[in-house]
Design an enzyme around this catalytic site. Structure first.
Site, PDB file in Angstrom:
ATOM      1  N   CYS A  28     -23.098  22.484 -20.292  1.00  0.00           N
ATOM      2  CA  CYS A  28     -23.632  22.683 -21.633  1.00  0.00           C
ATOM      3  C   CYS A  28     -24.318  21.390 -22.036  1.00  0.00           C
ATOM      4  CB  CYS A  28     -22.527  23.078 -22.602  1.00  0.00           C
ATOM      5  SG  CYS A  28     -21.226  21.839 -22.756  1.00  0.00           S
ATOM      6  N   HIS A 599     -26.531  18.266 -35.435  1.00  0.00           N
ATOM      7  CA  HIS A 599     -25.949  19.493 -34.884  1.00  0.00           C
ATOM      8  C   HIS A 599     -25.691  20.467 -36.033  1.00  0.00           C
ATOM      9  CE1 HIS A 599     -23.042  22.210 -33.058  1.00  0.00           C
ATOM     10  NE2 HIS A 599     -23.316  21.693 -31.874  1.00  0.00           N
TER      11      HIS A 599
END
Length: 676
Positions: A28, A599
């Site tokens: 990821c 994020h």
């Protein structure tokens, strides 16, 4: 540079037991994710010494190695060549990992997946119930009277709050039915229908079933000679989950055999009819008994064994966290809270909070002891505070288990605090953050004793850790020599998807900008650097970000922003260092070597880019205030995820100062963080 990645890949492969032990691999934004054939072959001591490895943990059948953005993709490319395996996506890897789970692990994961989406509703209902209790508690503010009795004008307000607080628990089977049907692969709305059928007002209310059974007044249907109890399932959990599984199973079978032109008519009809009949004939009665047995076991532990039971629960809970089995406790906790009118509250919340606070106190004791290891000292302080707020994984995996003696100290302190909480009968009215701030979930008459329980756990754990640390001094020095070389903890927080007691860990959500090993700010430029707010909204401290990895500071210092608008702009002039393929996170480099992560949301990686639009690409040069991304706040919330946006300076440890200058509401491009 490429040699560094090749060397890291070789060393990691050797630590994993060689290429013959690799079943599959993916990556990821920050982690190399592996499914291994035999996890006993992992050499963790050697893995800690690999230069680029920041940490590791085992979660859901995957062994995950934290490397960081800009590193993990290069190491992964070399790794799959050496292991002679093909590239896989994260979803494909998760399917591979699920195959390795035993039936118990699969069951526990399923229970967690069912409850996580509905926890916000239960938390809201419970907190409203707490407000109602404050309004109606006798003698809490006025001697001999409740606030409602002292101020009759607020009577209607109290009744309204009471109605709001009861709604989530009254219609709990509907919420569970919707969530469970979705998890099992059925149509969620049909699951909600099954849940509604199980609490239909024409049925006898399930809360009165026990007394009616004793009195012989249970009503029955006569279905072709079969006597079927005409009783509802209010306050139950397992019967609804099992009924939803039956619904999904029947629906999926029917989808395969019913002609397409009749599918939309016959499949829902037959699915509800068959699942509903099975629920009242077999599933409901059997699972009601199982659910009652689980609840009775917990009640026996606390109300019959008393403080001994609380001590057992408090010591056992952290051990369950390590294995992920603590999610199995959510079922019993939810059923207890669903029967709060009868039971008066749940005794488990305070016990878990005491165990969590003890883990935090143990980590803080390490902070005082590890004076010669600034990196471990910093991690211990951040993870210790995180645990006091109810997020324990950074402390457990990053500090306490690594050094061992703090974990033992935490077990001692948590057990003592839990025993005291049980002795004085501290009861909660809702689920919520299991830490000191969990006092908002406690019955008003128990709030003071709850805080005393937390103090007992914290003091006991801190003292026990200091004593054990003195005894284990030699081991501590050995661990410090290893920890001083690493840039992160030996293990990162093992957050299971969707966690139950408190808003749960972000699988694959962490994304940090490309970071060169050993990078430092530009020594030629000592002026203060400014990071402006990339998002408009409410600024909260990093520790309050509802994600253990971000909150602990492992990925850098910074803040969280609860966004008011779905727009992200560049917080300084710089370069786009990385963007995720799921479009929810951006890494930037800027003045003085700053490496920033933006994020959007928690767990939003699972949305696979739905609701996110990137307006820049990797390596783009951008100006402060330039629009980088848009996102759909309503869509994120509808999917059940937090919209809190993490703004973290990934290499904050390389600077003398990283100071948050703005909290509370902010506009875009207001000064947010200053860096020396």
């Amino acid at each position: 540079m490429e040699e560094k990645y090749t060397k890291a890949a070789q060393e990691i492969l050797a630590c994993m037991g060689g290429k013959d032990n690799i079943a599959s691999a993916a990556h990821c934004a920050t982690r190399l994710r592996l499914v291994l054939k035999d996890e006993s072959l992992i050499d963790k001591d050697a893995l800690e010494k690999v230069e680029l490895v920041k940490g590791d943990f085992n979660n859901g059948g995957q062994f995950q190695i934290i490397l960081g953005t800009g590193i993990v993709n290069h190491v992964y490319a070399e790794f799959i060549k050496m292991a002679n395996i093909t590239e896989m996506t994260k979803e494909e890897l998760k399917k591979q990992a699920a195959k390795k789970m035993n039936p118990v692990q699969k069951l526990l994961k399923t229970l967690a997946d069912v409850f996580v989406p509905i926890l916000p509703a239960l938390v809201a209902s419970g907190l409203l119930m707490g407000i109602n209790n404050i309004l109606t508690a006798q003698g809490m503010f006025v001697e001999g009277k409740s606030l409602v009795e002292a101020f009759p004008k607020i009577k209607d307000l109290a009744e309204m709050v009471n109605l709001f607080s009861n709604a989530g628990f009254t219609f709990l089977p509907v919420l569970i039915g919707f969530s469970a049907a979705k998890i099992f692969g059925g149509t969620p709305i049909l699951g909600a229908v099954i849940g509604a059928i199980m609490i239909h007002p024409d049925l006898m209310n399930g809360y009165g079933y026990g007394q009616a059974l004793l009195d012989g007044t249970v009503p029955y249907w006569d279905i072709c000679g079969l006597s079927v109890a005409k009783v509802g399932y209010q306050g139950t959990v397992l019967p609804v989950i099992a009924a939803s599984f039956c619904l999904a199973f029947v629906e999926k079978k029917l989808r395969k055999i019913v002609p397409a032109m009749l599918d939309n008519i016959l499949t829902p009809l037959l699915s509800v009819l068959i699942a509903g009949a099975m629920t009242f004939l077999f599933i409901g009665p059997v699972m009601r008994g199982v659910g009652d047995a689980m609840t009775n076991a917990v009640m026996w532990l606390f109300f019959d064994l008393g403080s001994v039971g609380g001590l057992i629960y408090g010591v056992t809970y952290p051990l369950l966290v390590i294995t992920g089995m603590h999610h199995s406790l959510v079922t019993a906790e939810t059923q207890i809270l669903a029967n709060i009118g009868t039971l008066g509250g749940s005794p488990t919340f305070a016990v878990v909070a005491a165990a969590n606070c003890a883990q935090g106190a143990a980590a803080l004791a390490v902070m005082f002891r590890m004076k010669d290891d600034p990196k471990m000292k910093s991690l211990a302080s951040a993870s210790g505070i995180s645990s006091l707020l109810g997020i324990t994984e950074p402390a457990i995996f990053g500090v306490n288990l690594k050094l061992r003696y703090p974990f033992y100290g935490a077990l001692i302190g948590g057990g003592i605090g839990a025993a005291y909480a049980t002795l004085v009968k501290v009861l909660s009215v809702s689920q919520g953050p299991c830490g000191v701030i969990g006092v908002i979930c406690i019955r008003p008459d128990c709030m003071l004793q709850f805080m005393v329980s937390m103090a007992v756990a914290i003091v006991s754990a801190f003292a026990a850790t200091m004593v054990l640390g003195s005894v284990a001094g030699k081991k501590e020095k050995a661990a410090a020599s290893v920890g001083s070389k690493a840039t992160g903890p030996a293990q990162a927080p093992a957050q299971t998807e969707g966690s139950a007691q408190a808003p749960a860990r972000t699988e694959g959500s962490a994304q940090v900008p490309a970071q060169t090993e050993g990078s430092a700010p530009d020594t030629q430029d000592t002026k203060e650097k400014v990071i402006y707010a990339p998002v408009r909204g409410n600024v909260i401290p990093r520790e309050r970000i509802p994600d253990a990895t971000f909150a602990s500071g492992i990925l850098g210092d910074g803040v969280g922003i609860e966004p008011e608008t779905g727009e992200v702009v560049a917080p300084f002039d710089g370069t786009i260092a990385s963007v995720t393929d799921t479009r929810h996170a951006i890494g930037m480099t800027g003045p003085g070597g700053m490496e920033l992560l933006i994020h959007v949301g928690v767990d939003t990686v699972k949305m696979n880019g739905d609701g996110f639009t990137l307006l820049v690409s990797q390596k783009d040069e951008v100006k402060a205030g330039q629009k980088l991304m848009t996102f759909d706040i309503a869509k994120i919330k509808a999917a059940g995820y937090s919209t809190t946006t993490a703004v973290l300076l990934a290499n904050s440890g390389s600077y003398p100062s990283c100071h948050v200058v703005k909290t509370g509401r902010t506009e875009q491009m207001e000064k947010l963080i200053t860096v020396e």
